[in-house]
Write an enzyme that holds these catalytic residues in place. Structure first.
Site, PDB file in Angstrom:
ATOM      1  N   ASP A  10      63.358 136.753 126.860  1.00  0.00           N
ATOM      2  CA  ASP A  10      62.553 137.545 125.926  1.00  0.00           C
ATOM      3  C   ASP A  10      63.478 138.539 125.225  1.00  0.00           C
ATOM      4  OD1 ASP A  10      60.532 138.740 124.546  1.00  0.00           O
ATOM      5  OD2 ASP A  10      59.477 139.535 126.288  1.00  0.00           O
ATOM      6  N   ASP A 104      60.838 134.838 119.564  1.00  0.00           N
ATOM      7  CA  ASP A 104      61.790 135.601 120.365  1.00  0.00           C
ATOM      8  C   ASP A 104      61.660 135.410 121.869  1.00  0.00           C
ATOM      9  OD1 ASP A 104      59.316 136.888 120.337  1.00  0.00           O
ATOM     10  OD2 ASP A 104      60.201 138.834 120.754  1.00  0.00           O
ATOM     11  N   GLU A 105      60.876 134.427 122.309  1.00  0.00           N
ATOM     12  CA  GLU A 105      60.796 134.204 123.743  1.00  0.00           C
ATOM     13  C   GLU A 105      60.511 132.743 124.049  1.00  0.00           C
ATOM     14  OE1 GLU A 105      57.403 135.691 125.988  1.00  0.00           O
ATOM     15  OE2 GLU A 105      56.476 136.351 124.106  1.00  0.00           O
TER      16      GLU A 105
END
Length: 367
Positions: A10, A104-105
């Site tokens: 993350d 983003d993760e």
């Protein structure tokens, strides 16, 4: 049976971090990525801004009142996508079992990995280092044997954190968690659990499965498993939508024919919008009804043609509603879903949320 090694990666304050990386005048200052308009919403806040109470999904106007020196930065989504692509190039050097959650993760299953590395924590540490070298950004990572715990672990030591939840210590870890921190437990569910005397993971573990399924339906079984550290969901690298659904919870329970008809109609319209948005094709319509006492029923019917329009779906929805005894058993929720034949009953989309935990983390242990 070999234990899985799951990593959740993350990025830290992703949008804000990219903007601070590319503009040195923003570094070390409270910024919020979003559009500075009357109804603008914060997409991401820098850690400097979070100290003032600014957070994602917050009104820009509220954020500015909390932090008068806040700098609002217009988002640059193409740039964020380019960085996301760099991340996935790094991930693929270790495994192809990658399940993106957002730009983003992502979850990675590194049980069998391309590098032949034995420890998941070593892979996570190396990935974090490569992300920093390649993008100039920091990421937090969690390592465990299942997705539920890997996600919690990645949130534990933000920013730039690395936490392992080892199988041998998972039950102790979960026992101390507040139930609000467990995936799937929203505000109303937490309030109901509190009334039942459930405040921690240990309280949840001590509750009988029959009681949980009676009170929470299918999610009761999920809660039962999570409290025991059980989460068998695989990391899915290729995902095909099997259903589209929506549901409406009413401010006041309904029991009159006219009210049920009106709400059913509007639920159908919302379902049609979602079908169009996702360009989905399915033939099975499922009705979900939850009553005042939280008991619920589902009924399904399969047509011989694809269901896409109001005129195709509404008559079937009315047919499914026939026989539902809502006059003496008021309804608090109506849901509708269209799925491919043979697909389990559609459920509303679920998502992970950021967790802030108050529990001493276990040290990095071989996993």
């Amino acid at each position: 049976m070999e234990r899985r090694k799951i990593i959740h990666v993350d990025m830290d304050q992703f949008f804000a971090a990219v903007e601070q990386r590319d503009n040195e005048e923003l570094r070390g200052k409270p910024i919020a990525v979003g559009r500075d308009v009357e109804r603008g919403v914060v997409s991401t806040a820098s850690y400097e801004a979070r100290r003032y109470g600014v957070h994602s999904a917050q009104s820009i106007q509220v954020a500015k009142r909390l932090c008068p020196q806040l700098i609002i930065v217009e988002p640059h989504f193409q740039k964020y996508k380019e960085v996301s692509a760099q991340l996935h190039e790094i991930f693929h050097d270790y495994t192809d079992l990658i399940e993106p959650i957002s730009l983003d993760e992502a979850f990675l299953d590194v049980t069998e990995n391309k590098k032949g590395m034995e420890l998941g924590v070593a892979i996570a540490r190396e990935i974090k280092q490569r992300i920093r070298e390649t993008t100039g950004l920091t990421a937090s990572a969690g390592v465990s044997y299942c997705k539920f715990l890997a996600k919690i672990a990645s949130d534990w030591r933000k920013p730039d954190g690395l936490t392992v939840i080892h199988p041998d210590r998972a039950l102790d870890f979960i026992a101390h968690l507040k139930v609000e921190k467990i995936w799937g437990v929203g505000q109303k569910t937490a309030e109901k659990m509190h009334r039942m005397g459930i405040f921690t993971g240990l309280d949840l573990r001590n509750m009988a499965l029959e009681r949980l399924t009676h009170e929470f339906g299918k999610m009761g079984h999920v809660f039962y498993d999570f409290a025991r550290g059980i989460d068998n969901r695989p990391v899915v690298s290729e995902w095909e939508r099997k259903s589209v659904s929506c549901e409406h919870t009413f401010e006041a329970d309904i029991s009159r024919n006219a009210d049920v008809t009106i709400h059913l109609y509007h639920t159908v319209l919302e379902l049609v919008r979602r079908i169009e948005k996702n360009d989905f094709e399915g033939r099975t319509l499922t009705l979900k009804v939850k009553f005042l006492d939280f008991q619920q029923i589902t009924r399904s019917i399969t047509a011989d043609h694809t269901l896409r329009t109001k005129d195709e779906i509404l008559p079937l929805a009315k047919q499914l509603m026939q026989g539902v005894n809502f006059h003496s058993h008021p309804i608090r929720l109506i849901g509708l879903g269209v799925s491919k034949p043979g697909t389990p009953t559609p459920q509303p989309d679920k998502q992970w949320t950021e967790l802030e935990l108050d529990f001493k983390p276990w040290p990095e242990t071989a996993l």
